[in-house]
Design a protein around this motif. Structure first.
Motif, PDB file in Angstrom:
ATOM      1  N   THR A 108      20.508   7.175  44.326  1.00 47.04           N
ATOM      2  CA  THR A 108      19.335   7.885  44.826  1.00 47.04           C
ATOM      3  C   THR A 108      18.059   7.273  44.269  1.00 47.04           C
ATOM      4  O   THR A 108      17.092   7.043  45.008  1.00 47.04           O
ATOM      5  CB  THR A 108      19.408   9.381  44.456  1.00 47.04           C
ATOM      6  N   LEU A 109      18.049   6.978  42.980  1.00 48.50           N
ATOM      7  CA  LEU A 109      16.863   6.386  42.365  1.00 48.50           C
ATOM      8  C   LEU A 109      16.575   5.007  42.930  1.00 48.50           C
ATOM      9  O   LEU A 109      15.409   4.649  43.141  1.00 48.50           O
ATOM     10  CB  LEU A 109      17.026   6.333  40.848  1.00 48.50           C
ATOM     11  N   ARG A 110      17.617   4.244  43.191  1.00 48.11           N
ATOM     12  CA  ARG A 110      17.427   2.919  43.807  1.00 48.11           C
ATOM     13  C   ARG A 110      16.874   3.066  45.217  1.00 48.11           C
ATOM     14  O   ARG A 110      15.968   2.336  45.617  1.00 48.11           O
ATOM     15  CB  ARG A 110      18.734   2.144  43.816  1.00 48.11           C
ATOM     16  N   ALA A 111      17.407   4.019  45.988  1.00 49.13           N
ATOM     17  CA  ALA A 111      16.929   4.244  47.355  1.00 49.13           C
ATOM     18  C   ALA A 111      15.465   4.679  47.362  1.00 49.13           C
ATOM     19  O   ALA A 111      14.710   4.328  48.279  1.00 49.13           O
ATOM     20  CB  ALA A 111      17.799   5.285  48.056  1.00 49.13           C
ATOM     21  N   LEU A 112      15.061   5.424  46.349  1.00 52.42           N
ATOM     22  CA  LEU A 112      13.670   5.859  46.240  1.00 52.42           C
ATOM     23  C   LEU A 112      12.744   4.741  45.748  1.00 52.42           C
ATOM     24  O   LEU A 112      11.533   4.888  45.787  1.00 52.42           O
ATOM     25  CB  LEU A 112      13.561   7.054  45.284  1.00 52.42           C
TER      26      LEU A 112
ATOM     27  N   VAL B 289      12.611   3.617  42.627  1.00 51.12           N
ATOM     28  CA  VAL B 289      12.134   3.909  41.275  1.00 51.12           C
ATOM     29  C   VAL B 289      12.123   2.662  40.397  1.00 51.12           C
ATOM     30  O   VAL B 289      11.148   2.397  39.688  1.00 51.12           O
ATOM     31  CB  VAL B 289      12.980   5.032  40.625  1.00 51.12           C
ATOM     32  N   PHE B 290      13.182   1.857  40.473  1.00 48.48           N
ATOM     33  CA  PHE B 290      13.276   0.697  39.590  1.00 48.48           C
ATOM     34  C   PHE B 290      12.433  -0.478  40.077  1.00 48.48           C
ATOM     35  O   PHE B 290      12.280  -1.466  39.363  1.00 48.48           O
ATOM     36  CB  PHE B 290      14.741   0.305  39.394  1.00 48.48           C
ATOM     37  N   GLU B 291      11.874  -0.363  41.267  1.00 49.96           N
ATOM     38  CA  GLU B 291      10.900  -1.355  41.733  1.00 49.96           C
ATOM     39  C   GLU B 291       9.493  -0.982  41.276  1.00 49.96           C
ATOM     40  O   GLU B 291       8.621  -1.836  41.185  1.00 49.96           O
ATOM     41  CB  GLU B 291      10.942  -1.440  43.255  1.00 49.96           C
ATOM     42  N   LEU B 292       9.282   0.302  41.011  1.00 48.71           N
ATOM     43  CA  LEU B 292       7.965   0.791  40.606  1.00 48.71           C
ATOM     44  C   LEU B 292       7.798   0.882  39.100  1.00 48.71           C
ATOM     45  O   LEU B 292       6.700   0.708  38.574  1.00 48.71           O
ATOM     46  CB  LEU B 292       7.723   2.189  41.198  1.00 48.71           C
ATOM     47  N   PHE B 293       8.890   1.182  38.388  1.00 45.97           N
ATOM     48  CA  PHE B 293       8.811   1.435  36.951  1.00 45.97           C
ATOM     49  C   PHE B 293       9.790   0.544  36.199  1.00 45.97           C
ATOM     50  O   PHE B 293      10.883   0.263  36.675  1.00 45.97           O
ATOM     51  CB  PHE B 293       9.164   2.897  36.637  1.00 45.97           C
ATOM     52  N   ASP B 294       9.385   0.131  35.009  1.00 45.46           N
ATOM     53  CA  ASP B 294      10.259  -0.623  34.120  1.00 45.46           C
ATOM     54  C   ASP B 294      10.833   0.313  33.068  1.00 45.46           C
ATOM     55  O   ASP B 294      10.120   1.173  32.546  1.00 45.46           O
ATOM     56  CB  ASP B 294       9.483  -1.725  33.398  1.00 45.46           C
ATOM     57  N   VAL B 295      12.091   0.130  32.743  1.00 43.99           N
ATOM     58  CA  VAL B 295      12.718   0.871  31.653  1.00 43.99           C
ATOM     59  C   VAL B 295      12.426   0.069  30.392  1.00 43.99           C
ATOM     60  O   VAL B 295      12.854  -1.078  30.269  1.00 43.99           O
ATOM     61  CB  VAL B 295      14.238   1.042  31.881  1.00 43.99           C
ATOM     62  N   ARG B 296      11.682   0.661  29.475  1.00 46.19           N
ATOM     63  CA  ARG B 296      11.240  -0.076  28.285  1.00 46.19           C
ATOM     64  C   ARG B 296      12.232  -0.032  27.132  1.00 46.19           C
ATOM     65  O   ARG B 296      12.190  -0.897  26.258  1.00 46.19           O
ATOM     66  CB  ARG B 296       9.875   0.424  27.825  1.00 46.19           C
ATOM     67  N   HIS B 297      13.116   0.941  27.114  1.00 47.88           N
ATOM     68  CA  HIS B 297      14.089   1.009  26.020  1.00 47.88           C
ATOM     69  C   HIS B 297      15.119  -0.094  26.247  1.00 47.88           C
ATOM     70  O   HIS B 297      15.814  -0.108  27.270  1.00 47.88           O
ATOM     71  CB  HIS B 297      14.759   2.388  25.992  1.00 47.88           C
ATOM     72  N   PRO B 298      15.235  -1.055  25.305  1.00 51.09           N
ATOM     73  CA  PRO B 298      16.091  -2.222  25.528  1.00 51.09           C
ATOM     74  C   PRO B 298      17.555  -1.896  25.828  1.00 51.09           C
ATOM     75  O   PRO B 298      18.140  -2.464  26.752  1.00 51.09           O
ATOM     76  CB  PRO B 298      15.975  -3.026  24.233  1.00 51.09           C
ATOM     77  N   ALA B 299      18.146  -0.987  25.077  1.00 50.82           N
ATOM     78  CA  ALA B 299      19.569  -0.670  25.286  1.00 50.82           C
ATOM     79  C   ALA B 299      19.774   0.024  26.631  1.00 50.82           C
ATOM     80  O   ALA B 299      20.720  -0.298  27.358  1.00 50.82           O
ATOM     81  CB  ALA B 299      20.099   0.201  24.144  1.00 50.82           C
ATOM     82  N   LEU B 300      18.907   0.959  26.969  1.00 46.12           N
ATOM     83  CA  LEU B 300      19.030   1.658  28.248  1.00 46.12           C
ATOM     84  C   LEU B 300      18.788   0.698  29.408  1.00 46.12           C
ATOM     85  O   LEU B 300      19.509   0.723  30.405  1.00 46.12           O
ATOM     86  CB  LEU B 300      18.043   2.830  28.319  1.00 46.12           C
ATOM     87  N   ARG B 301      17.800  -0.185  29.262  1.00 54.38           N
ATOM     88  CA  ARG B 301      17.516  -1.176  30.306  1.00 54.38           C
ATOM     89  C   ARG B 301      18.728  -2.078  30.544  1.00 54.38           C
ATOM     90  O   ARG B 301      19.139  -2.304  31.683  1.00 54.38           O
ATOM     91  CB  ARG B 301      16.289  -2.009  29.938  1.00 54.38           C
ATOM     92  N   THR B 302      19.335  -2.572  29.477  1.00 54.58           N
ATOM     93  CA  THR B 302      20.507  -3.447  29.599  1.00 54.58           C
ATOM     94  C   THR B 302      21.663  -2.709  30.247  1.00 54.58           C
ATOM     95  O   THR B 302      22.330  -3.241  31.141  1.00 54.58           O
ATOM     96  CB  THR B 302      20.917  -3.980  28.209  1.00 54.58           C
ATOM     97  N   TRP B 303      21.906  -1.468  29.822  1.00 55.63           N
ATOM     98  CA  TRP B 303      22.993  -0.664  30.393  1.00 55.63           C
ATOM     99  C   TRP B 303      22.765  -0.463  31.884  1.00 55.63           C
ATOM    100  O   TRP B 303      23.686  -0.635  32.691  1.00 55.63           O
ATOM    101  CB  TRP B 303      23.083   0.673  29.654  1.00 55.63           C
ATOM    102  N   LEU B 304      21.536  -0.092  32.263  1.00 54.14           N
ATOM    103  CA  LEU B 304      21.231   0.131  33.682  1.00 54.14           C
ATOM    104  C   LEU B 304      21.395  -1.146  34.500  1.00 54.14           C
ATOM    105  O   LEU B 304      21.953  -1.125  35.597  1.00 54.14           O
ATOM    106  CB  LEU B 304      19.806   0.662  33.841  1.00 54.14           C
ATOM    107  N   GLU B 305      20.907  -2.257  33.980  1.00 60.64           N
ATOM    108  CA  GLU B 305      21.049  -3.532  34.694  1.00 60.64           C
ATOM    109  C   GLU B 305      22.518  -3.862  34.911  1.00 60.64           C
ATOM    110  O   GLU B 305      22.913  -4.286  35.999  1.00 60.64           O
ATOM    111  CB  GLU B 305      20.344  -4.650  33.924  1.00 60.64           C
ATOM    112  N   ASP B 306      23.329  -3.677  33.868  1.00 57.67           N
ATOM    113  CA  ASP B 306      24.770  -3.940  33.992  1.00 57.67           C
ATOM    114  C   ASP B 306      25.407  -3.024  35.037  1.00 57.67           C
ATOM    115  O   ASP B 306      26.192  -3.470  35.868  1.00 57.67           O
ATOM    116  CB  ASP B 306      25.477  -3.744  32.643  1.00 57.67           C
ATOM    117  N   GLU B 307      25.066  -1.752  34.995  1.00 58.22           N
ATOM    118  CA  GLU B 307      25.647  -0.793  35.927  1.00 58.22           C
ATOM    119  C   GLU B 307      25.216  -1.070  37.371  1.00 58.22           C
ATOM    120  O   GLU B 307      26.020  -0.947  38.298  1.00 58.22           O
ATOM    121  CB  GLU B 307      25.280   0.648  35.540  1.00 58.22           C
ATOM    122  N   MET B 308      23.977  -1.459  37.565  1.00 55.23           N
ATOM    123  CA  MET B 308      23.496  -1.713  38.921  1.00 55.23           C
ATOM    124  C   MET B 308      24.077  -3.015  39.480  1.00 55.23           C
ATOM    125  O   MET B 308      24.276  -3.123  40.682  1.00 55.23           O
ATOM    126  CB  MET B 308      21.976  -1.708  38.953  1.00 55.23           C
ATOM    127  N   GLN B 309      24.395  -3.966  38.618  1.00 56.56           N
ATOM    128  CA  GLN B 309      25.027  -5.202  39.073  1.00 56.56           C
ATOM    129  C   GLN B 309      26.483  -4.960  39.468  1.00 56.56           C
ATOM    130  O   GLN B 309      26.984  -5.561  40.400  1.00 56.56           O
ATOM    131  CB  GLN B 309      24.959  -6.273  38.001  1.00 56.56           C
TER     132      GLN B 309
END
Length: 79
Positions: free
Chosen positions: A49-53, A55-75
């Motif tokens: 849902t967040l990808r469809a909206l 969200v990740f094109e508009l905002f950057d996740v600044r927390h390094p561990a959360l950003r890495t986890w999200l990138e891995d999950e989205m890949q």
């Protein structure tokens, strides 16, 4: 980090609100491991849902561990 109340049903809240609340709890060092494990599938369920909206094109996740986890999950795509 302050505790943010997470509603029991994501249908009661906006996807972004639910994502932020869950992410805050996952990153809080005082959150028990069992609670973190329970939050992870909720976060994963919100990703499409967040990808469809866009969200990740508009905002950057600044927390390094959360950003890495999200990138891995989205890949990896849906589980």
């Amino acid at each position: 980090m302050s505790t943010i109340a997470v509603r029991t049903s994501t249908a009661e809240s906006a996807p972004l609100e639910a994502f932020v609340a869950c992410a805050h709890q996952m990153l809080d060092p005082n959150t028990p491991e069992a609670a973190r494990c329970a939050l992870e599938p909720r976060l994963l369920a919100l990703l499409p849902t967040l990808r469809a909206l866009g969200v990740f094109e508009l905002f950057d996740v600044r927390h390094p561990a959360l950003r890495t986890w999200l990138e891995d999950e989205m890949q990896e795509g849906p589980h």
